[in-house]
Design a protein around this motif. Structure first.
Motif, PDB file in Angstrom:
ATOM      1  N   GLY B 173       2.938   4.733  13.711  1.00  0.00           N
ATOM      2  CA  GLY B 173       2.901   3.380  14.252  1.00  0.00           C
ATOM      3  C   GLY B 173       1.906   2.456  13.563  1.00  0.00           C
ATOM      4  O   GLY B 173       1.880   1.253  13.839  1.00  0.00           O
ATOM      5  N   THR B 174       1.102   2.968  12.648  1.00  0.00           N
ATOM      6  CA  THR B 174       0.163   2.116  11.895  1.00  0.00           C
ATOM      7  C   THR B 174       0.933   1.075  11.083  1.00  0.00           C
ATOM      8  O   THR B 174       1.879   1.432  10.378  1.00  0.00           O
ATOM      9  N   VAL B 175       0.510  -0.181  11.190  1.00  0.00           N
ATOM     10  CA  VAL B 175       1.161  -1.239  10.410  1.00  0.00           C
ATOM     11  C   VAL B 175       0.392  -1.463   9.112  1.00  0.00           C
ATOM     12  O   VAL B 175      -0.812  -1.725   9.134  1.00  0.00           O
ATOM     13  N   ILE B 176       1.075  -1.303   8.001  1.00  0.00           N
ATOM     14  CA  ILE B 176       0.487  -1.588   6.687  1.00  0.00           C
ATOM     15  C   ILE B 176       0.953  -2.986   6.299  1.00  0.00           C
ATOM     16  O   ILE B 176       2.120  -3.203   5.993  1.00  0.00           O
ATOM     17  N   ASN B 177       0.039  -3.931   6.365  1.00  0.00           N
ATOM     18  CA  ASN B 177       0.412  -5.311   6.084  1.00  0.00           C
ATOM     19  C   ASN B 177      -0.145  -5.738   4.745  1.00  0.00           C
ATOM     20  O   ASN B 177      -1.347  -5.836   4.551  1.00  0.00           O
ATOM     21  N   SER B 178       0.746  -5.990   3.823  1.00  0.00           N
ATOM     22  CA  SER B 178       0.322  -6.455   2.501  1.00  0.00           C
ATOM     23  C   SER B 178       1.320  -7.497   2.034  1.00  0.00           C
ATOM     24  O   SER B 178       1.941  -7.377   0.995  1.00  0.00           O
ATOM     25  N   LEU B 179       1.461  -8.533   2.869  1.00  0.00           N
ATOM     26  CA  LEU B 179       2.489  -9.567   2.630  1.00  0.00           C
ATOM     27  C   LEU B 179       1.975 -10.641   1.681  1.00  0.00           C
ATOM     28  O   LEU B 179       1.956 -11.822   2.022  1.00  0.00           O
ATOM     29  N   LYS B 180       1.578 -10.238   0.506  1.00  0.00           N
ATOM     30  CA  LYS B 180       1.013 -11.202  -0.440  1.00  0.00           C
ATOM     31  C   LYS B 180       2.092 -11.837  -1.310  1.00  0.00           C
ATOM     32  O   LYS B 180       3.084 -11.220  -1.654  1.00  0.00           O
ATOM     33  N   LYS B 181       1.797 -13.092  -1.723  1.00  0.00           N
ATOM     34  CA  LYS B 181       2.720 -13.815  -2.601  1.00  0.00           C
ATOM     35  C   LYS B 181       2.316 -13.700  -4.062  1.00  0.00           C
ATOM     36  O   LYS B 181       2.942 -14.308  -4.921  1.00  0.00           O
ATOM     37  N   ILE B 182       1.246 -12.989  -4.334  1.00  0.00           N
ATOM     38  CA  ILE B 182       0.735 -12.983  -5.707  1.00  0.00           C
ATOM     39  C   ILE B 182       1.539 -12.043  -6.601  1.00  0.00           C
ATOM     40  O   ILE B 182       2.087 -11.041  -6.162  1.00  0.00           O
ATOM     41  N   ILE B 183       1.586 -12.419  -7.885  1.00  0.00           N
ATOM     42  CA  ILE B 183       2.410 -11.704  -8.853  1.00  0.00           C
ATOM     43  C   ILE B 183       1.641 -10.523  -9.446  1.00  0.00           C
ATOM     44  O   ILE B 183       2.210  -9.477  -9.711  1.00  0.00           O
ATOM     45  N   LYS B 184       0.340 -10.709  -9.657  1.00  0.00           N
ATOM     46  CA  LYS B 184      -0.488  -9.663 -10.262  1.00  0.00           C
ATOM     47  C   LYS B 184      -1.536  -9.221  -9.255  1.00  0.00           C
ATOM     48  O   LYS B 184      -2.282 -10.043  -8.730  1.00  0.00           O
ATOM     49  N   ASP B 185      -1.611  -7.926  -9.027  1.00  0.00           N
ATOM     50  CA  ASP B 185      -2.602  -7.423  -8.073  1.00  0.00           C
ATOM     51  C   ASP B 185      -2.982  -6.007  -8.462  1.00  0.00           C
ATOM     52  O   ASP B 185      -2.226  -5.074  -8.228  1.00  0.00           O
ATOM     53  N   ASN B 186      -4.138  -5.850  -9.069  1.00  0.00           N
ATOM     54  CA  ASN B 186      -4.625  -4.514  -9.428  1.00  0.00           C
ATOM     55  C   ASN B 186      -5.791  -4.106  -8.541  1.00  0.00           C
ATOM     56  O   ASN B 186      -6.712  -3.431  -8.986  1.00  0.00           O
ATOM     57  N   SER B 187      -5.739  -4.511  -7.262  1.00  0.00           N
ATOM     58  CA  SER B 187      -6.807  -4.116  -6.345  1.00  0.00           C
ATOM     59  C   SER B 187      -6.461  -2.760  -5.744  1.00  0.00           C
ATOM     60  O   SER B 187      -5.909  -2.663  -4.655  1.00  0.00           O
ATOM     61  N   ALA B 188      -6.783  -1.711  -6.478  1.00  0.00           N
ATOM     62  CA  ALA B 188      -6.578  -0.306  -6.067  1.00  0.00           C
ATOM     63  C   ALA B 188      -5.086   0.029  -5.978  1.00  0.00           C
ATOM     64  O   ALA B 188      -4.273  -0.627  -6.625  1.00  0.00           O
ATOM     65  N   TYR B 189      -4.735   1.061  -5.199  1.00  0.00           N
ATOM     66  CA  TYR B 189      -3.381   1.607  -5.254  1.00  0.00           C
ATOM     67  C   TYR B 189      -2.335   0.580  -4.803  1.00  0.00           C
ATOM     68  O   TYR B 189      -2.517  -0.113  -3.812  1.00  0.00           O
ATOM     69  N   ASP B 190      -1.239   0.546  -5.521  1.00  0.00           N
ATOM     70  CA  ASP B 190      -0.141  -0.362  -5.194  1.00  0.00           C
ATOM     71  C   ASP B 190       0.746   0.320  -4.144  1.00  0.00           C
ATOM     72  O   ASP B 190       1.775   0.904  -4.459  1.00  0.00           O
ATOM     73  N   LEU B 191       0.321   0.216  -2.899  1.00  0.00           N
ATOM     74  CA  LEU B 191       0.955   0.993  -1.823  1.00  0.00           C
ATOM     75  C   LEU B 191       2.421   0.638  -1.601  1.00  0.00           C
ATOM     76  O   LEU B 191       3.206   1.469  -1.139  1.00  0.00           O
ATOM     77  N   LYS B 192       2.802  -0.603  -1.921  1.00  0.00           N
ATOM     78  CA  LYS B 192       4.202  -0.978  -1.655  1.00  0.00           C
ATOM     79  C   LYS B 192       5.172  -0.075  -2.408  1.00  0.00           C
ATOM     80  O   LYS B 192       6.279   0.172  -1.946  1.00  0.00           O
TER      81      LYS B 192
END
Lengths: 463, 463
Positions: B173-192
């Motif tokens: 039931g944990t919600v993983i919210n990573s609703l970003k609009k950015i194209i480049k994101d190298n802030s640690a693991y790319d969980l999506k």
């Protein structure tokens, strides 16, 4: 008297692959710190994937922390080795195994330098589109592990988009071999994604199959001026539609940065007057030099007529192209003008970039120890670089600058790193752009894949 | 007397969101099996991400297996619900939350149908490039979970390349919210990446930010004939270089398939004579209809002169375009001519496709119960579809056909699924294209993220 761990490594790998003592001191942890000798328990130089696997099996059995070295060009402290760590450096895994011009793929070992990949592709009239300043030193293993970006991401994507197959070694020495050349593969979990961008904390990339593209036959550039950020965004959309997928670069340069880039000791003279707020360096790569230039020209004329742009210069020759891009890639002005500096590579939703940077500059201007604010970016990707020149290197000032630049990101859905990664330097700021639940899930993955925490410990996340 | 689990679900979600008994029987598990009523313990219809989280928390506490439903268009058995499973159907999470024409993003809930996303983009003169036959039914949550492909992957990538941000709910039931609009994101693991293509076994995708692109202003197509597969590959490279990134489709059709597609009850008449071995349907999308057509024409003339191609027809009007593409997308001939059928979506290195398919056809020809071998594919992506028409549906024959088609893949580094996924139908064949070590790592990930194994159990991999 050698440690049992070292003894076992030497016995299994051979002494030529296991450096210790004095042999280590001639090595270093970063190309900018070559004078500082490497401190580590040992430095392993594997020649094959099996060597990497053997080394990891032994280190794993001793719970031995490992620091992974490649071209040593990273900017976030990842290769700052600790004395109790064993270095595994992939520099001898440096073969280009195959260039397949029909599949349009190149198969490389982790220690191959980016420029060698570019050149091998070019020999078959193909392009490896990844390109950035450190291309002569950065190695493919590190490039993949950090999901490197650079100048042409807008068109060709980050490294992640260019990896078709991967071979990686897990913490316990298990070899994950998925060196496929295929473009589409939905056969269960896409495991390569775990190794791309996780900065060596989930496995060591040893080989990869990278995608190549047809070599464009033309290259055109223009340099364009604006005073209003909204017009920059309009122009991005207008050119992107007009150039129909041939746009390959859209670099934004802020006024102070442009002045720095065109003032001695910079290598280049100015292209347009120095009193505009923004400048865009545009690039298209297509199939016909003259046709494509005429296309760019007619779009620039249309943009001028509609007052979207204020001034523009179109590169008319190979020497103009060199002029424009030397200016953009020249680091002399930053290196020479900044006594001390901080580098940033933040990511933001594109329409927010103008106002956010305005506000950051207002705040930085209030700090007297700050002398320079060089701002430029791959703005078509939402990625802005800031180089902040300072009179001193105090931790207090560093923290203050970090706070000013990172604090707007959280609310706007930005990122503290568009391309450089987290390493150790940005670890304290990770929580500004990733939720508690995300960081918990990252730790869960790390625990599942490296339960002893031996791979690049203390980098990216703590467990 | 309701089960305690159902009681708790009703109490926490409301009875309108928890269907049981007779309410379930009007539902089904696949759009091709609408007459077969759904069998399940309950069917939950969440209206918000919180509802999904609540449902999962409760099911997790009861170790209750879940089957996730979206548009029910998958082709690998993933939504064939078992009687002991609870269905979570995302159909009421059907809002398009935002179309941002400056960031060029669209934010959608999981139950939004693909065609609605395409239309919403078009209203802002943007394109959501993903496109395939089931667009009127397939929902974004399922599309992301299965990393759907389709007709324009070559230019715009699979679904994976179009996801910028994601919201997903984990098994507990944990919600993983990573609703970003950015194209480049190298802030640690790319969980999506974990949720894309894992077919709902690692989490339930509830919302996503998808990338949009500028809407191309032109569309041109040609239909081209060959007798030699190597010339097809030459032509792919030639057109790709010549069209400079505007190529958006390169569909290969084998002779028997072309004859089927142009013979009654097929909707379309033939474009070229029916005696060539291969046909390519080519598409470019650019910025100027006439200029781009002339460009395609001159490239076709060059390819004809050099004898790379044997025959060609260029679409000269909107009605020609409709003709060409109706032929390609028409499923009448397959549906009407095959008594029983098997569908394949294998992936191969591009240069191997010709000889491998030749050999498969030779082997299939020896089996008298096989009446049709319709072969076509997104060949620029290395993805070949086969529809095998049979006189009977025996398991023995099915296995024989599977063996003939899947057995060459292992050695050549191919995949049993380029785009449809594994589900339950292809699970026995997964080991042909993934190593033991890979499958072990997949199980490790599944155990880490869903230790009770409640999300889509038995699909993709077994734990």
């Amino acid at each position: 008297m050698r440690l049992p761990l070292i003894e076992e490594l030497v016995q299994n790998l051979g002494s030529d692959k296991v450096l210790t003592g004095e042999e280590i001191k001639v090595r270093y942890t970063h190309i900018w710190k070559m004078a500082e000798p490497l401190k580590a328990l040992a430095c392993i130089l594997p020649k094959t994937t099996e060597d990497v696997s053997t080394a990891l099996k032994i280190c794993h059995s001793y719970d031995q922390p490992i620091n992974i070295h490649g071209g040593l060009t990273n900017l976030v402290g990842s290769t700052e080795t600790l004395e109790n760590e064993v270095v595994i450096s992939l520099e001898k895994l440096n073969n280009i195994e195959e260039v397949d011009d029909k599949s349009r793929t190149i198969t490389v070992q982790a220690g191959v330098v980016l420029e060698a990949v570019q050149n091998a592709a070019k020999e078959k009239d193909l392009l490896f589109p990844l390109n950035f300043g450190a291309k002569g030193t950065a190695m493919m293993g590190g490039i993949i592990s950090t999901n490197a970006g650079g100048l042409r991401v807008f068109r060709y994507g980050m490294t992640r988009n260019l990896v078709l197959g991967i071979e990686a070694v897990l913490a316990d020495g298990t070899v994950i071999n998925s060196l496929k050349k295929i473009i589409k593969d939905n056969s269960a979990y896409d495991l390569k994604q775990l190794f791309i961008g996780s900065e060596g904390t989930l496995g060591i990339v040893t080989r990869a199959v990278m995608k190549l593209v047809e070599n464009p036959k033309s290259r055109n550039s223009a340099f364009v001026a604006f005073n209003d950020f909204d017009r920059v965004v309009d122009f991005l959309k207008f050119m992107d539609a007009g150039l129909a997928s041939t746009m390959s670069g859209f670099e934004l340069i802020w006024n102070e940065c442009y002045r720095g880039m065109t003032t001695l000791p910079a290598l280049t003279k100015p292209i347009l007057p120095k009193d505009y707020k923004y400048y865009v360096l545009l690039e298209s790569m297509g199939s016909d030099q003259e046709e494509d230039r005429n296309k760019m020209l007619s779009l620039l004329e249309e943009a001028t007529t509609s007052e979207m742009i204020l001034d523009a210069s179109l590169a008319m020759s190979e020497s103009d192209l060199t002029w424009f891009w030397t200016m953009r890639e020249d680091v002399h002005p930053f290196v020479s003008q900044c006594k001390f500096d901080q580098h940033f590579d933040i990511s933001l939703p594109i329409p927010q970039i103008g106002p956010v940077i305005d506000n950051i500059i207002i705040q930085l201007d209030k700090i007297k120890e700050i002398e320079h604010k060089f701002v430029f970016g791959h703005v078509a990707d939402g990625n802005v670089h800031l180089i902040i020149g300072k009179t001193n290197d105090s931790q207090e000032l560093t923290n203050k600058v970090n706070d000013i630049i990172y604090s707007p990101l959280s609310e706007l859905g930005g990122s503290v790193s568009a391309e450089h990664g987290i390493g150790t330097h940005k670890k304290p700021y990770l929580k500004l752009c990733r939720t508690q639940e995300e960081i918990k899930l990252m730790k869960n993955l790390k625990m599942a894949m490296d339960p002893k925490g031996i791979l690049n410990p203390g980098r990216v996340i703590d467990i």
